[in-house]
Enzyme design. Structure first.
Site, short mmCIF file in Angstrom:
data_model
loop_
_atom_site.label_atom_id
_atom_site.label_comp_id
_atom_site.label_asym_id
_atom_site.label_seq_id
_atom_site.Cartn_x
_atom_site.Cartn_y
_atom_site.Cartn_z
N GLU A 193 0.84 -1.21 0.00
CA GLU A 193 0.00 0.00 0.00
C GLU A 193 0.87 1.25 0.00
O GLU A 193 0.55 2.24 -0.66
CB GLU A 193 -0.94 0.02 1.22
CG GLU A 193 -1.95 -1.12 1.27
CD GLU A 193 -3.04 -1.02 0.21
OE1 GLU A 193 -3.04 -0.06 -0.57
OE2 GLU A 193 -3.89 -1.94 0.16
N ASP B 52 -4.43 -9.59 -8.53
CA ASP B 52 -4.78 -8.61 -9.56
C ASP B 52 -3.62 -7.80 -10.16
O ASP B 52 -3.27 -7.93 -11.34
CB ASP B 52 -5.88 -7.66 -9.05
CG ASP B 52 -5.61 -7.09 -7.64
OD1 ASP B 52 -4.56 -7.39 -7.07
OD2 ASP B 52 -6.47 -6.34 -7.13
N GLU C 134 -18.50 -6.18 -2.40
CA GLU C 134 -17.14 -6.69 -2.34
C GLU C 134 -17.01 -8.08 -2.93
O GLU C 134 -15.98 -8.44 -3.47
CB GLU C 134 -16.62 -6.69 -0.90
CG GLU C 134 -16.05 -5.36 -0.46
CD GLU C 134 -14.79 -4.94 -1.21
OE1 GLU C 134 -14.89 -4.56 -2.39
OE2 GLU C 134 -13.70 -5.00 -0.62
N GLU D 42 -12.34 0.39 -9.45
CA GLU D 42 -11.96 -0.49 -10.56
C GLU D 42 -12.97 -0.50 -11.70
O GLU D 42 -12.60 -0.55 -12.87
CB GLU D 42 -11.74 -1.93 -10.07
CG GLU D 42 -10.44 -2.17 -9.34
CD GLU D 42 -10.43 -1.66 -7.91
OE1 GLU D 42 -11.49 -1.20 -7.43
OE2 GLU D 42 -9.37 -1.72 -7.26
#
Ligand code: DMJ
EC number: 3.2.1.113
Length: 932
Positions: free
Chosen positions: A146, A293, A387, A405
């Site tokens: 992150e 991802d 989610e 996204e």
């Protein structure tokens, strides 16, 4: 990723991409077809696009302005309580908090968004603030992943646009690479994480003390997620190339090389988590969403940015495997890396919504259109992408933290096809954000897309990504002060200039081509659809792909269905009855095997049953298996209904909230059932005594109102009786554990007192302390506070809204009401051996608290159901015809229940909510681990 915008692929022959001077075999493109669109959805006028672009600007101002006013220098804004989220001062939310490093995260993550949105003056101010206020040397343990994508990426994106502006000669003339120096400082702080034999980084690092020192409080972790280790190359390489310090790119390359070596050699897939010391796969499931991802994203983008063929070859090898095993258009379903024909789960997570955008970059437009369309239908059903959602499109995990996204993929698909349909999609996203997530102090994440309740959370990626993609979607070239096509988007949508590909290329490229799997030509059939040829020939190209999927969500009828009702009705029984089955009985397991039913032991102690008819010993056994599964489904759904109630919503409807703040509330097993009756609306009043455990001494104050009572000292039912006797029309029990919150604790339902509770007629709801204090604070500030108790938040009062909201919001289209969900088809069981421990650990609220409140946990039933299906799996849903009827009935009643029409209509059938809620709890535990 506009990186290819309109310039990549002009012919079916793979061409050299102009931005990537060293890239030789690029079959990569982001096709731009805005000018060739001729039919299909109505084109959107320039005025309409500008209006929507302005709306995005206004929304950004609302989010950013409130962050700066009420939260800065904290990392994030808490939009419900209108203050900053400071790590250590709020109850820990677990891994999610690892993004917070006390470094003004939201400000840094927003830097380049300010420039994209043409807020150059604000950018200049923001950069000065970062340089003045941000400290990167805090004693705080942060996620390496992150911190890299949000902070390092944010600083580099800011630097990239600062030098661009400086060169233009008007703004940032004082700038002297200060952001880059900060980025370099941060880069060095992250490097100790790579001190492993594998070269894979530790997942967490202490910004001040690194990894090893005792004060670091980290460094004992053994596992990391694939995306966590494989999403560094863009930022690290940019840092190396901007500064000339090659070490960063070297470390990121080494981690990628190791992941590549460890790919499962026969399937060419990677797992979700890996041991950073041994390189063993810890979780062997594989998809394109959570945990993996951006590893794939960075392979392809590293090729675009760095021009290194080996990254493209790796990406193509993985992509081939993804399309072979994971892609089942329009679905993308996780599989096992060793048995890639076997699905690993029957639900999809929201993070995979980036994948259509990546497919556009790859040049594989068709499946991108298909998956995007499927996702859009899920959004239309729930207003946001939950989610996680099942293969038959029911909510699996109901939260939605305003993830970007889907907007990202919408933008890239619009760039690729020029189809105005995608502008309409963007418009819906804007409307839904304003209608359901906008609160007076920013935008609040959805706690539960079904009830419409909020969470006190506005993640930094909302500003870094969402507004960027939405603004760019509606912007024409002249609306942006620089050429966006000169940049590549990182996974956090930070902009890195493509000229880096030819700068400081001192890292020797490994010639590894012999390691790559020979791919047949079909792999390249998916690349570079040539828009010059494609769209003029078939202007309705994108629409023709979407058309067959139009009703994929509403008319969901899982594939591979075998109708079992006939044989079921004939009275035949399987040799083993579902109610007798024990997962620990070897004989039972033998019978299951014969019937082609396999057992998957899930990590959380549950057991999942999947039937593969073709694996049964005979066709009769296969039929027995079907009946067994059908019985199991019925049994488990019966148990769900007996045991569980869905969450409820407390919506503050008086000034200045006007229905915009929605709190998640626990239901009661007694009193008025809000899902069956009209919601209850009234002003709130505190009861005296506050615990409500004896006759109220202030009946005049609570008469006709909704009484607030504190948890503790006596049973919930006793409190309800006391406030009811005083004339209250409803009750809200507020938790007495200070600081408790639905953000951090699982909701539970209030149980009765073991006696007959039919005498309790009023609705009772439970709020954790944090949500309760939002109401208590409102009373202190505004005295008169009116709330609505319901099973699902209603739209804001339109009259009030007119006074309060910018006019653009009033343009919102009516949203279709929640639709009926289909029933379950797959069966999960709790492993009898571990169920007790599992249930106690996961739901401590199920223990009777010492204060005598009888709290029954909403926990997964011991035998719960989920849908299942896979390539060869026999799906047990024999209900498509019935479902169609149900859907028809539903749509007939939908007009009545449109929340825009009335505040008082119920919209979602209880069974559907029950099924959804049950899965929500199960998924929560699994997804918590996956959360990035
Ligand atoms: C972002 O921080 C990045 O896009 C990351 O790759 C995963 N997803 C979040 C937002 O959802």
């Amino acid at each position: 990723m506009s990186e290819a915008g309109g310039r990549g692929c002009g012919s079916p022959v793979p061409q050299r991409a102009p931005w990537s001077l060293v890239a030789a075999t690029a079959a990569i493109c982001l096709v731009s077809a805005t000018s060739v669109w001729t039919a299909g959805a109505e084109p959107m006028s320039r005025e309409e696009k500008q209006k929507l672009g302005n709306q995005v600007l206004e929304m950004f101002d609302h989010a950013y302005g409130n962050y700066m006013e009420h939260a800065y220098p904290a990392d994030e804004l808490m939009p419900l309580t209108c203050r900053g989220r400071v790590r250590g001062q709020e109850p820990s939310r677990g891994d999610v908090d690892d993004a917070l490093g006390k470094f003004s995260l939201t400000l840094i993550d927003s830097l380049d968004t300010l420039v994209v949105l043409n807020k150059t003056k604000e950018f200049e101010d923001a950069v000065r603030k970062v340089l003045r206020d941000v400290n990167l040397d805090n004693d705080v343990v942060v996620s390496v992943f992150e911190t890299n994508i949000r902070v390092l990426g944010g600083l580099l994106g800011g630097h990239s646009l600062a030098i661009m502006l400086k060169e233009k000669g008007e703004y940032m003339q004082w700038y002297n690479d200060e952001l880059l120096q900060m980025a370099k400082q941060l880069g060095y702080k992250l490097l100790p994480a790579f001190n492993t034999t594998s070269g894979l980084p530790y997942p967490r690092i202490n910004l001040k003390f690194g990894i090893r020192k005792p004060e670091a409080r980290t460094g004992t972790e053994t596992d990391t997620c694939t995306a966590c280790a494989g999403t560094l190359i863009l930022e690290f390489a940019a840092l190396s190339r901007f500064t000339g310090a090659t070490i960063f790119e070297e470390y990121a390359r080494k981690a990628l090389d190791f992941l590549w070596e460890k790919r499962q050699r026969s399937s060419n897939l990677v797992g979700v988590t890996i041991n950073i010391h041994t390189g063993d796969w810890v979780r062997k499931d594989s998809g394109v969403g959570a945990g993996i991802d951006s590893y794939y994203e960075y392979l392809l983008k590293a090729y675009v940015l760095l021009g290194d063929d080996s990254f493209l070859e790796r990406f193509n090898t993985h992509y081939d495997a993804i399309m072979r095993y994971i892609s089942q258009p329009p679905l993308l379903l996780d599989v096992h890396i060793h048995k890639p024909m076997l699905n690993a789960r029957t639900w999809m997570d929201a993070l995979l919504a980036f994948f259509p955008g990546l497919q556009v970059l790859k040049g594989d437009i068709r499946p991108a259109i298909e998956t995007h369309e499927m996702l859009y239908q899920v959004i239309k059903k729930h207003n946001f992408l939950p989610e996680a959602f099942t293969t038959d499109f029911r909510v699996h995990w109901a939260q939605h933290p305003l993830r970007p996204e889907f907007a990202e993929s919408t933008y890239f698909l619009y760039k690729a096809t020029g189809d105005p349909y995608y502008l309409e999609v963007g418009k819906t996203l804007i409307e839904n954000l304003n209608k359901y997530a906008r609160v007076p102090c920013g935008f609040a994440a959805m706690k539960d897309v079904r009830t419409g309740s909020h969470e006190d959370r506005m993640d930094s990626f909302f500003l870094a990504e969402m507004f960027k993609y939405l603004y760019l979607l509606f912007a024409d070239k002249e609306d942006i002060i620089f050429d966006i096509e000169d940049y590549i988007f990182t996974t956090e949508a930070h902009l890195l200039p493509l000229w880096l590909s030819t700068t400081n290329q001192s890292i020797s490229k490994k010639n590894t081509s012999s390691e790559y799997t020979e791919l047949d030509d079909s792999n390249f059939d998916w690349t570079c659809p040539n828009t010059q040829i494609l769209f003029p020939n078939d202007p309705l190209y994108a629409q023709s792909i979407r058309e067959p999927l139009k009703n994929v969500v509403d008319k969901s009828c899982p594939r591979g269905i075998i109708r079992v009702e006939e044989s079921f009705r004939s009275g035949a029984k399987p040799p083993l009855r579902a109610r007798d089955f024990m997962a620990t009985n070897p004989e039972h397991l033998e019978i299951l095997k014969k019937m082609g039913v396999s057992l998957i032991h899930l990590k959380d102690g549950r057991v999942q049953l999947v039937q593969h008819a073709i694996q049964a010993a005979s066709s009769i056994d296969a039929e027995d298996g079907l009946r067994f599964m059908q019985e199991m489904i019925e049994l488990s759904s019966q148990q769900q209904k007996e045991q569980q109630l869905p969450p409820r919503a407390v919506q503050i409807v008086s000034h200045p909230f006007f229905g915009r703040v929605v709190l998640t509330a626990g239901p009661a097993q007694f009193g008025l059932d809000l899902s069956k009756h009209k919601e209850t609306r009234g002003f709130v009043a505190s009861s005296k005594p506050y615990n409500g455990c004896s006759e109220l001494t202030n009946p005049e104050a609570v008469m006709g109102k909704i009484a607030l009572i504190q948890r503790g000292q006596c049973m919930f039912a006793e409190k309800a009786r006391n406030i009811q006797n005083a004339g209250a029309i409803g009750g809200i029990v507020i938790d007495d554990n200070e600081g408790s919150s639905s953000d951090t604790a699982p909701l539970f339902q209030m149980a009765g007192d073991g006696k007959d509770t039919d005498d309790i007629k009023i609705p009772m709801l439970f709020l954790f302390s944090k949500e309760g204090s939002i109401i208590l604070d409102a009373i202190r500030e505004y005295e008169e506070v009116e709330v609505l108790l319901s099973d699902k938040a209603k739209d804001r009062d339109p009259e009030m809204e007119n006074e309060e909201q910018p006019s653009s919001e009033n343009d919102s289209q009516n949203q279709s009401a929640e639709q009926i969900s289909s029933s379950s088809q797959e069966v999960d069981l709790v492993d009898q051996e571990s169920s007790e421990e599992n249930s106690l650990n996961s739901h401590p609220e199920s223990l009777s608290p010492a204060d005598m409140d009888n709290a029954a946990s909403i926990s997964p039933s011991e035998q719960t159901s989920n849908p299942t299906e896979n390539h060869e799996t026999t799906n047990l849903n024999g209900e498509c015809t019935d479902l169609d009827n149900q859907l028809q009935e539903q749509s007939e009643t939908e007009e009545d229940s449109n929340p825009n029409v009335s505040w008082g209509k119920k919209v979602q059938p209880i069974d559907s909510i029950l099924a959804d809620w049950n899965e929500d709890i199960e998924a929560f535990e699994m997804m918590e681990k996956d959360e990035l």
